[in-house]
Motif scaffolding. Structure first.
Motif, PDB file in Angstrom:
ATOM      1  N   HIS A 130       9.239 -63.920 -31.552  1.00 48.98           N
ATOM      2  CA  HIS A 130      10.430 -63.191 -31.980  1.00 48.98           C
ATOM      3  C   HIS A 130      10.080 -61.784 -32.468  1.00 48.98           C
ATOM      4  N   PHE A 131       8.878 -61.642 -33.022  1.00 50.76           N
ATOM      5  CA  PHE A 131       8.502 -60.348 -33.584  1.00 50.76           C
ATOM      6  C   PHE A 131       7.930 -59.395 -32.545  1.00 50.76           C
ATOM      7  N   LEU A 132       7.629 -59.914 -31.377  1.00 54.60           N
ATOM      8  CA  LEU A 132       7.125 -59.031 -30.318  1.00 54.60           C
ATOM      9  C   LEU A 132       8.307 -58.284 -29.715  1.00 54.60           C
ATOM     10  N   SER A 133       8.039 -57.086 -29.205  1.00 56.50           N
ATOM     11  CA  SER A 133       9.129 -56.344 -28.585  1.00 56.50           C
ATOM     12  C   SER A 133       9.427 -56.935 -27.213  1.00 56.50           C
ATOM     13  N   TRP A 134      10.610 -56.638 -26.687  1.00 53.38           N
ATOM     14  CA  TRP A 134      10.922 -57.106 -25.348  1.00 53.38           C
ATOM     15  C   TRP A 134      10.012 -56.455 -24.316  1.00 53.38           C
ATOM     16  N   VAL A 135       9.542 -55.256 -24.612  1.00 55.60           N
ATOM     17  CA  VAL A 135       8.614 -54.605 -23.681  1.00 55.60           C
ATOM     18  C   VAL A 135       7.368 -55.479 -23.528  1.00 55.60           C
ATOM     19  N   VAL A 136       6.841 -55.930 -24.668  1.00 60.01           N
ATOM     20  CA  VAL A 136       5.669 -56.800 -24.626  1.00 60.01           C
ATOM     21  C   VAL A 136       6.017 -58.131 -23.971  1.00 60.01           C
ATOM     22  N   ALA A 137       7.150 -58.705 -24.410  1.00 62.99           N
ATOM     23  CA  ALA A 137       7.538 -60.015 -23.876  1.00 62.99           C
ATOM     24  C   ALA A 137       7.734 -59.947 -22.360  1.00 62.99           C
ATOM     25  N   ALA A 138       8.406 -58.894 -21.897  1.00 60.33           N
ATOM     26  CA  ALA A 138       8.638 -58.764 -20.458  1.00 60.33           C
ATOM     27  C   ALA A 138       7.313 -58.627 -19.721  1.00 60.33           C
ATOM     28  N   GLY A 139       6.369 -57.907 -20.325  1.00 54.36           N
ATOM     29  CA  GLY A 139       5.040 -57.778 -19.726  1.00 54.36           C
ATOM     30  C   GLY A 139       4.357 -59.132 -19.619  1.00 54.36           C
ATOM     31  N   LEU A 140       4.467 -59.933 -20.692  1.00 55.54           N
ATOM     32  CA  LEU A 140       3.848 -61.257 -20.677  1.00 55.54           C
ATOM     33  C   LEU A 140       4.512 -62.151 -19.631  1.00 55.54           C
ATOM     34  N   VAL A 141       5.851 -62.060 -19.556  1.00 55.34           N
ATOM     35  CA  VAL A 141       6.577 -62.886 -18.591  1.00 55.34           C
ATOM     36  C   VAL A 141       6.180 -62.503 -17.172  1.00 55.34           C
ATOM     37  N   SER A 142       6.160 -61.202 -16.887  1.00 52.93           N
ATOM     38  CA  SER A 142       5.855 -60.828 -15.507  1.00 52.93           C
ATOM     39  C   SER A 142       4.395 -61.125 -15.171  1.00 52.93           C
ATOM     40  N   ALA A 143       3.517 -61.118 -16.187  1.00 48.30           N
ATOM     41  CA  ALA A 143       2.133 -61.515 -15.928  1.00 48.30           C
ATOM     42  C   ALA A 143       2.050 -63.008 -15.633  1.00 48.30           C
TER      43      ALA A 143
END
Lengths: 308, 326
Positions: free
Chosen positions: B141-154
């Motif tokens: 929850h504390f990660l930004s969506w930019v980071v989360a989206a990066g993790l998801v696409s990875a």
């Protein structure tokens, strides 16, 4: 099995044993799902970029290097963006929390003539907003576009945070404020000397929310300041890298081409390794802070949720 | 010009809270006494009107052929033209479909997973273990969506993504799937990403609701020989009902807010037909193409529908005798 038993705790029937064991196993699985993407990213960030392309990096780096981080820290544009990120987080949080607390104090005073008016004016904006375009035009009209202040001023007071702090102050015993009043303390003194010090738990919560929001924000940079590289932030830089690698994903493998071009050098970087290193850099400060504030934000969220 | 006009009518309304016949006089007398409180709040009320209420005046743009070079008061009126265009544009209906589908999926998945996880966390007996699981589950929850989206696409990448690798090793798929390249998968990906990011966080409020339940009920049920599952079903879940209803109402008000960041960051030309939602539509027409009027019309549509949803859900809850927002 002993370990599982210890985690599951005391139980009586066989049903309980099954339930508790399944539950504990599920929770461990959940933790792995939550943590794996970050752990994997860390491994990629610490692995040699060209080696990563071969695949097979999961939990730890195969060919360890600090080079990806060195590369990120060596780029002056990224360093500058990091400074802007820190500045907006520190200034934005301090100013916003102070102002929010002050307004919250006034609308927590029962005798305040505008209590209702101010509260409703703020709460209404939770459901009514002008939307992206009118807001954009207003920012242009106010000449905030292309300045640092657009990170601070438009989001000065968050309604949710306001309600959380107000509820907290309302929960403080009235007698403290009354006795201060009898001693001749004005509103400012009551706010600074009594309300603020007693509010530290809730201030910690709200500060965390605001700071995380500021640190993670990229959209305002993208909309208002994308033409000003000197006002870019880390999240926005990371977003640009992500968008680029997404685009290359759909149009052939540009990532490997990039490394081949620099093939002669012993150490190279790829968009993937840079992205991993930056992801770690922007996430580590938050990951290091939030567990220590857990007690506070759980309480703050519950308070705001119930009364808001 | 326009900035000074809107606040005036609202600014005079504080005369309302006068209690006695001598209303206005009493009001001014009180104001004088409470100078400090006024000084502490009025600057921010002015801020609020400029940054939150003045943009509402910009809604007039939707009824004009807005040209950015002219002042807002000297625009040509266009009537309902932009709304008519919007409701005859097939793209708009695709966008609306995507918005509703994604927020419905997020709503249902979000509720079910958070309630389920809260109940299971509550059943953990080792409190240290519970604490650790909770802390870990809050992390995304504390990660930004930019980071989360990066993790998801990875995680979803064709060659090295963990999802493909796992499915491959389990023998469930033969060829690696290009998850973000198939439009039909996009809603599910957003739903899953949203659950990953927020499920832990969303349990906080439910766990608080569970602690409010009277423990005597559990003791009585235990004596009567109720099993763990029966206790969950007959005590814990009904005990959470008020909180569930309130959150459901609040979320229905946001039915057209399917989120922006996740979709924008994971969108690509291949999945765009299923990824573009109202917010992205507004951004694309407004900021990228400069059609401010049409974008504002879409924005108004969103706000008005949200308002209607919120009030209907609220009155429905009232009629059913449940807790409600207002």
């Amino acid at each position: 099995m002993k370990f599982l038993q210890k985690l599951a705790g005391k139980r009586r029937g066989i049903d309980d044993l099954v339930f508790d064991s399944v539950n504990v196993v599920f929770m461990i699985f959940l933790c792995i799902v939550m943590l794996y993407p970050m752990v994997n990213t860390l491994a990629v960030a610490l692995n040699e970029a060209t080696d990563t392309i071969r695949g097979g990096i999961y939990l730890w780096p195969r060919s360890f290097t600090w080079y990806n981080f060195e590369h990120v820290f060596g780029e002056s544009q990224l360093m500058h963006a990091g400074m802007i990120s820190v500045l907006r987080t520190v200034i934005g949080t301090a100013v916003s929390v102070f102002c929010t607390a002050m307004v919250a104090y006034t609308i927590s005073r029962k005798e305040f003539v505008l209590k209702k008016f101010v509260t409703i004016a703020f709460v209404l904006t939770m459901y009514l907003n002008g939307g992206l375009i009118p807001t954009y035009l207003l920012m242009r009209e106010l000449s905030l576009i292309g300045t640092f202040w657009i990170y601070i001023i438009p989001g000065l007071i968050g309604v949710f945070n306001l309600i959380v702090i107000r509820s907290f102050i309302e929960g403080l015993p009235d007698t403290i404020f009354e006795s201060a009043k009898i001693d001749g303390a004005g509103e400012f003194t009551q706010f600074f000397k009594i309300a603020l010090p007693l509010c530290i738990p809730v201030i910690a919560t709200v500060s965390l929310f605001v700071a995380v929001g500021q640190w993670n924000q990229w959209f305002d940079v993208f909309i208002y300041n994308s033409h000003k590289p000197e006002l870019s932030t880390l999240q926005y830089e990371l977003m640009k890298i992500l968008q680029n690698s997404n685009a290359s994903m759909t149009s052939g493998n540009a990532a490997s081409a990039f490394t081949q071009a620099q093939g002669g050098v012993t150490e190279t970087v790829t968009p993937q390794s840079i992205r991993a290193a930056m992801t770690i850099i922007v996430s580590v400060p938050i990951i290091c802070v939030y567990p220590f504030l857990q007690k506070y934000f759980v309480k703050g969220l519950t308070l705001g949720g119930v009364k808001g | 010009m326009s900035l000074q006009q809107t606040p005036t009518p609202v600014g005079t309304s504080p005369k309302m809270p006068a209690e006695r016949p001598t209303g206005i006089k009493l009001f001014f007398k009180k104001c004088k006494e409470q100078k400090a409180l006024l000084l502490m709040s009025l600057p921010f009320v002015i801020w609020l009107f400029i940054f939150r209420y003045v943009p509402l005046y910009g809604w007039t743009m939707a009824f004009q052929d807005f040209r950015p070079a002219r002042p807002l008061l000297e625009q040509d009126w266009a009537g309902m033209k932009h709304f008519v265009f919007l409701f005859t544009d097939p793209r708009f209906f695709e966008v609306l479909r995507n918005t509703l589908a994604m927020s419905f999926i997020n709503l249902v998945l979000g509720f079910v997973t958070a309630i389920g996880l809260a109940i299971l966390l509550n059943e953990l007996r080792n409190l240290t273990f519970k604490r650790i699981v909770q802390t870990i589950s809050y992390m995304p929850h504390f990660l930004s969506w930019v980071v989360a989206a990066g993790l998801v696409s990875a995680a979803l990448s064709v060659e090295s993504g963990i999802i493909n690798i796992i499915l491959n090793n389990l023998g469930l798929i033969e060829n690696n799937i290009m998850w973000l390249g198939v439009p039909e998968y996009f809603w599910g990906i957003i739903g899953a990403a949203d659950v990953w990011k927020n499920v832990g966080w969303n349990t906080i409020i439910y766990l608080a609701a569970i602690t409010m339940i009277d423990t005597e009920q559990y003791e009585a049920a235990e004596i009567d020989g109720a099993s763990r599952l029966q206790r969950i079903w007959y005590i814990t879940l009904p005990g959470m009902r008020p909180v569930i209803v309130i959150l459901l109402i609040m979320n229905l008000g946001y039915i057209l807010e399917s989120g922006f960041e996740a979709q924008y960051l994971l969108m690509n030309p291949m999945n765009m037909d299923y990824a573009e939602n109202l917010d992205i539509f507004v951004l694309r027409y407004g900021i990228n193409m400069g059609n401010f009027s049409l974008a504002t019309a879409a924005g108004i549509f969103k706000t008005v529908v949200s308002f209607i949803f919120l009030f209907s859900a609220n009155s429905l809850a009232k009629r059913l005798g449940e807790a409600r927002l207002f």
